[in-house]
Design an enzyme around this catalytic site. Sequence first.
Site, PDB file in Angstrom:
ATOM      1  CE  LYS A 167      58.718  13.309  13.892  1.00 23.60           C
ATOM      2  NZ  LYS A 167      59.887  12.437  14.108  1.00 23.60           N
ATOM      3  CB  SER A 191      62.799  14.353  12.498  1.00 24.72           C
ATOM      4  OG  SER A 191      62.249  13.130  12.967  1.00 24.72           O
ATOM      5  CB  SER A 220      63.805  11.621  15.281  1.00 22.31           C
ATOM      6  OG  SER A 220      64.634  11.779  14.165  1.00 22.31           O
TER       7      SER A 220
END
Length: 460
Positions: free
Chosen positions: A80, A155, A179
């Site tokens: 990420k 996320s 997330s």
Amino acid sequence: MTEISEFDALGLRNALATKEVSAREATAHFLAKIEELNPSLGSFVTVTADLALQTAARADDAVAAGAVPGMLHGMPLAYKDLLDVTGIATGYGTAAFEPVIAKQDSPLVAVLSGTGAIGLGKTQVPEFGLSCHSENEVSPPARNPLDATRSAGGSSGGQAAAIAAGMLPFGPGNDGGGSVRIPASACGLIGLKPGLGTVPTDVLDGKVDAFGAPRLTVSGPLAHTAADAALLMDAMVDATAETFLEAVSEPALEALRSLRIGISTASPFSSVYPITLSPDTRAALDAGIKRLGAFGHHMEEAELYYDAAYPENFSTVWTSGLAAAPIPPGSESKLGTLARSFRERAIARDKSTSLAAARRLTEIAADFRTQWGRYDVILTPAMAFAPPKIGFYTSQDADTDYMRQCQYTPYTSMVNVSGLPAITVPTFTTADGFSMGVQIIGRAGSEARLLTLAAQLTKM
């Protein structure tokens, strides 16, 4: 020879270990998939193709020279755009400051690289990882491979979209309010949120935040299968053993019976927001109940009562860190609507309010653990409805955006507050082709059990 696209992550790992597939071949395959699919899905914000191919060549050469391959030798991964990878820019999904070239790897990146994994780049996130989508004002949104007009969740949405579309075999995410589980559910994957402290790199700075609240964020795998998730968990926790892989073996599946499973659709957000479950959500929950019941588990309705103080105190704790975000003077206007509004509130909030919220949330966390602990595991819906359209959240003011996020994800953040593990598993496909599923919340240290239950749920 089996085509690389036909392997699951565990099968690819085994093929790399036996030299049926080289690290160069695996890396080239997934880079080609990224080149083909990323323009339409927005999964990657940075692709490090040359570096990945060089790393793969060195890995192949080392094994050819007699080096013992690591647990993830040659396995392509991505990270990420909240984690640092040496020499690569970290952007945090924000326009408020320029991306920063990392001087060293984040601890999790270092651990996985040490097992032989090969990084292909950085994946899309919402601004500072705050939201349950993966849209920001810097680069195109991560889109759901099941329907590119829909959100991939967040996320870890860029990761989930890449894995679901075949641009990655599996991947690590981090989960501070859902997330890992949210994008996994949105894209038809399994997502495991470990308990706080299970992954050693998660607690290098302790188990509480600066205000004394439970540390919310942990790292966990997103994968197509329970076995793939187990493999990545082993690499993240202890690459010298295959503890989690053992939990998804056939003997383990057959041995796990007669758990007391509490079923609940209660949400701690219902005291402030209307929580409405779609018919497909209820169908997914019913499918999960039926499958687990078929394995001999005892299914019963759980009577759970949540403290009405949860929403306010969670929001305070969740946003307090924004006050310390290193935003250059004069750049606040470049923040997205949600981050800007919540940062202003965090700055205006006096320290005593944040400290009080931390104490109250700690008490609520203990109550969660006590109530859920009356059962072996708790079963809830994964999400309240199917993934919404791109822009569903970001087109709104901050408070409406946040409300919609809580209404889509009414069962995830409470698990982060509790510090316990949970896993989301697909159980149902809607008429429109969307994946819906369930969440299973376990006791402390029960990640292996959750993976066994996930394997039971997905066993055909």
